[in-house]
Design a protein around this motif. Structure first.
Motif, PDB file in Angstrom:
ATOM      1  N   TYR A 105       1.313  -1.060  -0.094  1.00 20.54           N
ATOM      2  CA  TYR A 105       0.300   0.097   0.354  1.00 20.54           C
ATOM      3  C   TYR A 105       0.434   0.994  -0.070  1.00 20.54           C
ATOM      4  CZ  TYR A 105      -3.931  -3.077   1.577  1.00 20.54           C
ATOM      5  OH  TYR A 105      -4.758  -4.205   1.661  1.00 20.54           O
ATOM      6  N   HIS A 106       2.293   1.245   0.464  1.00 19.34           N
ATOM      7  CA  HIS A 106       2.640   2.360   0.945  1.00 19.34           C
ATOM      8  C   HIS A 106       4.164   2.548  -0.247  1.00 19.34           C
ATOM      9  CE1 HIS A 106       0.571   2.024   4.525  1.00 19.34           C
ATOM     10  NE2 HIS A 106       0.719   4.250   4.749  1.00 19.34           N
ATOM     11  N   ALA A 107       4.018   1.481  -0.343  1.00 21.93           N
ATOM     12  CA  ALA A 107       4.252   1.317  -2.354  1.00 21.93           C
ATOM     13  C   ALA A 107       4.640   2.187  -2.799  1.00 21.93           C
ATOM     14  CB  ALA A 107       5.291   0.246  -2.353  1.00 21.93           C
ATOM     15  N   LEU A 108       2.659   2.139  -2.755  1.00 25.55           N
ATOM     16  CA  LEU A 108       2.257   2.397  -4.145  1.00 25.55           C
ATOM     17  C   LEU A 108       1.054   4.152  -3.433  1.00 25.55           C
ATOM     18  CD1 LEU A 108      -0.675  -0.116  -4.885  1.00 25.55           C
ATOM     19  CD2 LEU A 108       0.559   0.897  -6.106  1.00 25.55           C
ATOM     20  N   PHE A 109       1.671   4.406  -2.286  1.00 25.15           N
ATOM     21  CA  PHE A 109       1.457   5.399  -1.638  1.00 25.15           C
ATOM     22  C   PHE A 109       2.227   6.963  -2.165  1.00 25.15           C
ATOM     23  CE2 PHE A 109       1.943   8.773   2.552  1.00 25.15           C
ATOM     24  CZ  PHE A 109       0.504   9.612   2.346  1.00 25.15           C
ATOM     25  N   LEU A 110       3.836   5.974  -2.131  1.00 23.68           N
ATOM     26  CA  LEU A 110       5.152   6.787  -2.842  1.00 23.68           C
ATOM     27  C   LEU A 110       5.319   6.553  -3.921  1.00 23.68           C
ATOM     28  CD1 LEU A 110       7.629   5.183  -0.214  1.00 23.68           C
ATOM     29  CD2 LEU A 110       6.784   7.784  -0.418  1.00 23.68           C
ATOM     30  N   LEU A 111       4.448   6.366  -4.730  1.00 22.38           N
ATOM     31  CA  LEU A 111       4.507   6.594  -6.571  1.00 22.38           C
ATOM     32  C   LEU A 111       3.765   7.305  -6.963  1.00 22.38           C
ATOM     33  CD1 LEU A 111       4.334   2.739  -8.074  1.00 22.38           C
ATOM     34  CD2 LEU A 111       5.758   4.425  -8.893  1.00 22.38           C
ATOM     35  N   PHE A 112       2.436   7.093  -6.031  1.00 19.73           N
ATOM     36  CA  PHE A 112       1.822   8.830  -5.958  1.00 19.73           C
ATOM     37  C   PHE A 112       2.444  10.040  -5.688  1.00 19.73           C
ATOM     38  CE2 PHE A 112      -1.097  11.845  -3.924  1.00 19.73           C
ATOM     39  CZ  PHE A 112      -2.063  12.415  -5.048  1.00 19.73           C
ATOM     40  N   ILE A 113       3.364   9.496  -4.627  1.00 16.00           N
ATOM     41  CA  ILE A 113       3.915  10.981  -4.151  1.00 16.00           C
ATOM     42  C   ILE A 113       4.918  11.946  -5.132  1.00 16.00           C
ATOM     43  CG2 ILE A 113       5.441  11.909  -1.748  1.00 16.00           C
ATOM     44  CD1 ILE A 113       2.379  11.147  -1.702  1.00 16.00           C
ATOM     45  N   GLY A 114       5.691  10.864  -5.575  1.00 12.72           N
ATOM     46  CA  GLY A 114       6.764  10.651  -6.355  1.00 12.72           C
ATOM     47  C   GLY A 114       6.121  11.507  -8.055  1.00 12.72           C
ATOM     48  N   MET A 115       4.914  11.107  -8.057  1.00 16.04           N
ATOM     49  CA  MET A 115       4.103  11.474  -9.417  1.00 16.04           C
ATOM     50  C   MET A 115       3.866  12.876  -9.096  1.00 16.04           C
ATOM     51  SD  MET A 115       3.683   7.926 -10.958  1.00 16.04           S
ATOM     52  CE  MET A 115       3.264   8.953 -12.191  1.00 16.04           C
ATOM     53  N   THR A 116       2.774  13.399  -8.069  1.00 15.00           N
ATOM     54  CA  THR A 116       1.943  14.301  -8.496  1.00 15.00           C
ATOM     55  C   THR A 116       2.514  15.729  -8.559  1.00 15.00           C
ATOM     56  OG1 THR A 116       0.139  14.817  -6.487  1.00 15.00           O
ATOM     57  CG2 THR A 116       1.835  14.379  -5.523  1.00 15.00           C
ATOM     58  N   GLN A 117       2.057  16.239  -8.800  1.00 13.03           N
ATOM     59  CA  GLN A 117       2.555  18.522  -8.621  1.00 13.03           C
ATOM     60  C   GLN A 117       1.691  18.733  -7.700  1.00 13.03           C
ATOM     61  OE1 GLN A 117       5.775  19.029 -10.313  1.00 13.03           O
ATOM     62  NE2 GLN A 117       5.535  16.376 -11.168  1.00 13.03           N
ATOM     63  N   ILE A 118       0.890  18.097  -6.937  1.00 14.55           N
ATOM     64  CA  ILE A 118       0.128  19.215  -5.846  1.00 14.55           C
ATOM     65  C   ILE A 118       0.834  19.505  -4.902  1.00 14.55           C
ATOM     66  CG2 ILE A 118      -1.327  17.220  -5.161  1.00 14.55           C
ATOM     67  CD1 ILE A 118      -3.193  19.308  -5.305  1.00 14.55           C
ATOM     68  N   ILE A 119       1.351  18.958  -4.164  1.00 13.91           N
ATOM     69  CA  ILE A 119       2.885  18.662  -3.302  1.00 13.91           C
ATOM     70  C   ILE A 119       3.892  19.571  -3.565  1.00 13.91           C
ATOM     71  CG2 ILE A 119       1.149  17.875  -1.561  1.00 13.91           C
ATOM     72  CD1 ILE A 119       3.438  15.609  -1.986  1.00 13.91           C
ATOM     73  N   THR A 120       4.442  20.259  -2.831  1.00 15.71           N
ATOM     74  CA  THR A 120       6.069  20.571  -2.669  1.00 15.71           C
ATOM     75  C   THR A 120       6.953  19.795  -2.588  1.00 15.71           C
ATOM     76  OG1 THR A 120       5.919  21.767  -0.750  1.00 15.71           O
ATOM     77  CG2 THR A 120       4.948  23.244  -2.452  1.00 15.71           C
ATOM     78  N   LEU A 121       8.199  20.114  -3.426  1.00 15.31           N
ATOM     79  CA  LEU A 121       8.906  19.453  -3.225  1.00 15.31           C
ATOM     80  C   LEU A 121       9.453  18.667  -1.655  1.00 15.31           C
ATOM     81  CD1 LEU A 121      12.303  19.698  -5.909  1.00 15.31           C
ATOM     82  CD2 LEU A 121      10.380  17.845  -5.167  1.00 15.31           C
ATOM     83  N   LYS A 122       8.844  20.120  -0.802  1.00 16.09           N
ATOM     84  CA  LYS A 122       9.795  19.384   0.668  1.00 16.09           C
ATOM     85  C   LYS A 122       8.327  19.202   0.796  1.00 16.09           C
ATOM     86  CE  LYS A 122      10.277  22.127   4.988  1.00 16.09           C
ATOM     87  NZ  LYS A 122       9.813  24.158   5.776  1.00 16.09           N
ATOM     88  N   GLU A 123       7.491  18.899   1.115  1.00 19.95           N
ATOM     89  CA  GLU A 123       6.391  18.414   1.532  1.00 19.95           C
ATOM     90  C   GLU A 123       6.829  16.871   1.290  1.00 19.95           C
ATOM     91  OE1 GLU A 123       2.786  21.831   1.573  1.00 19.95           O
ATOM     92  OE2 GLU A 123       3.358  20.603  -0.070  1.00 19.95           O
ATOM     93  N   LYS A 124       6.847  16.913  -0.197  1.00 22.51           N
ATOM     94  CA  LYS A 124       7.411  15.391  -0.575  1.00 22.51           C
ATOM     95  C   LYS A 124       8.696  14.683   0.345  1.00 22.51           C
ATOM     96  CE  LYS A 124       5.935  16.062  -5.376  1.00 22.51           C
ATOM     97  NZ  LYS A 124       6.105  16.079  -6.670  1.00 22.51           N
ATOM     98  N   ALA A 125       9.656  15.415   0.797  1.00 20.46           N
ATOM     99  CA  ALA A 125      10.966  14.887   1.108  1.00 20.46           C
ATOM    100  C   ALA A 125      10.211  14.487   2.600  1.00 20.46           C
ATOM    101  CB  ALA A 125      11.766  16.148   1.441  1.00 20.46           C
ATOM    102  N   VAL A 126       9.245  15.335   3.159  1.00 25.10           N
ATOM    103  CA  VAL A 126       8.241  14.806   4.886  1.00 25.10           C
ATOM    104  C   VAL A 126       8.029  13.985   4.141  1.00 25.10           C
ATOM    105  CG1 VAL A 126       6.562  15.673   6.521  1.00 25.10           C
ATOM    106  CG2 VAL A 126       8.822  17.301   5.158  1.00 25.10           C
ATOM    107  N   LEU A 127       6.641  13.722   3.465  1.00 26.00           N
ATOM    108  CA  LEU A 127       6.155  12.138   3.392  1.00 26.00           C
ATOM    109  C   LEU A 127       7.091  10.942   2.712  1.00 26.00           C
ATOM    110  CD1 LEU A 127       3.302  13.772   0.871  1.00 26.00           C
ATOM    111  CD2 LEU A 127       3.191  12.590   3.200  1.00 26.00           C
ATOM    112  N   PHE A 128       8.352  11.383   2.487  1.00 30.78           N
ATOM    113  CA  PHE A 128       9.072  10.536   1.892  1.00 30.78           C
ATOM    114  C   PHE A 128      10.126   9.061   3.303  1.00 30.78           C
ATOM    115  CE2 PHE A 128      13.668   9.296   1.071  1.00 30.78           C
ATOM    116  CZ  PHE A 128      13.819   7.921   0.196  1.00 30.78           C
ATOM    117  N   TYR A 129      10.164  10.744   3.974  1.00 27.99           N
ATOM    118  CA  TYR A 129      10.873   9.775   5.002  1.00 27.99           C
ATOM    119  C   TYR A 129       9.919   9.142   6.195  1.00 27.99           C
ATOM    120  CZ  TYR A 129      15.231  11.897   4.063  1.00 27.99           C
ATOM    121  OH  TYR A 129      16.114  12.140   2.998  1.00 27.99           O
ATOM    122  N   LEU A 130       8.131   9.374   6.527  1.00 32.62           N
ATOM    123  CA  LEU A 130       7.694   8.943   7.054  1.00 32.62           C
ATOM    124  C   LEU A 130       7.489   7.567   6.877  1.00 32.62           C
ATOM    125  CD1 LEU A 130       5.190  12.151   7.850  1.00 32.62           C
ATOM    126  CD2 LEU A 130       6.398  11.483   9.451  1.00 32.62           C
TER     127      LEU A 130
END
Length: 127
Positions: free
Chosen positions: A48-73
């Motif tokens: 589930y969270h591999a797919l979540f990260l795919l979404f995070i990596g591909m979406t443009q709705i959030i900033t790179l800083k927000e993506k980094a926080v999500l990545f580590y969480l």
């Protein structure tokens, strides 16, 4: 950062498939049904969270800083949650002492919950 997130998503998904097959075939003979169910829970949440990260990596709705926080969480969450479940359920065959590892599972779950909450917050704050 996006490439790093997508590569991590691929690795988590790749490993989830391997662990799932390992659980369904090799571990089926040596674990109890309850242990197998727990092991499968770890695999499901990892995928589930591999797919979540795919979404995070591909979406443009959030900033790179927000993506980094999500990545580590997510990374810490999956490592603690799924990783501890794998160790706990196989401790009878690996001999790994699992008393110390038990409390790590809910901490990992908390990190996963926080990742979804943070994504909700990040999207909510967009104008």
């Amino acid at each position: 950062m996006e490439k790093k997130i997508l590569l991590a998503a691929c690795i988590l998904g790749f490993l989830a498939i391997i662990f799932g097959a390992f659980g369904a075939h090799a571990l089926k003979k040596v674990l109890t049904p309850e242990q197998l169910i727990s092991f499968e829970t770890g695999v499901k949440y990892q995928m589930y969270h591999a797919l979540f990260l795919l979404f995070i990596g591909m979406t443009q709705i959030i900033t790179l800083k927000e993506k980094a926080v999500l990545f580590y969480l997510v990374l810490v969450g999956v490592l603690f949650f799924s990783g501890s479940i794998y160790i706990l359920t196989t401790s009878t065959i690996t001999g790994i002492k699992s008393k110390i590892i038990g409390p790590i599972t809910p901490i990992g779950g908390l990190f996963l919950i926080l990742s979804w909450g943070y994504l909700f917050y990040a999207i909510l704050m967009k104008k």
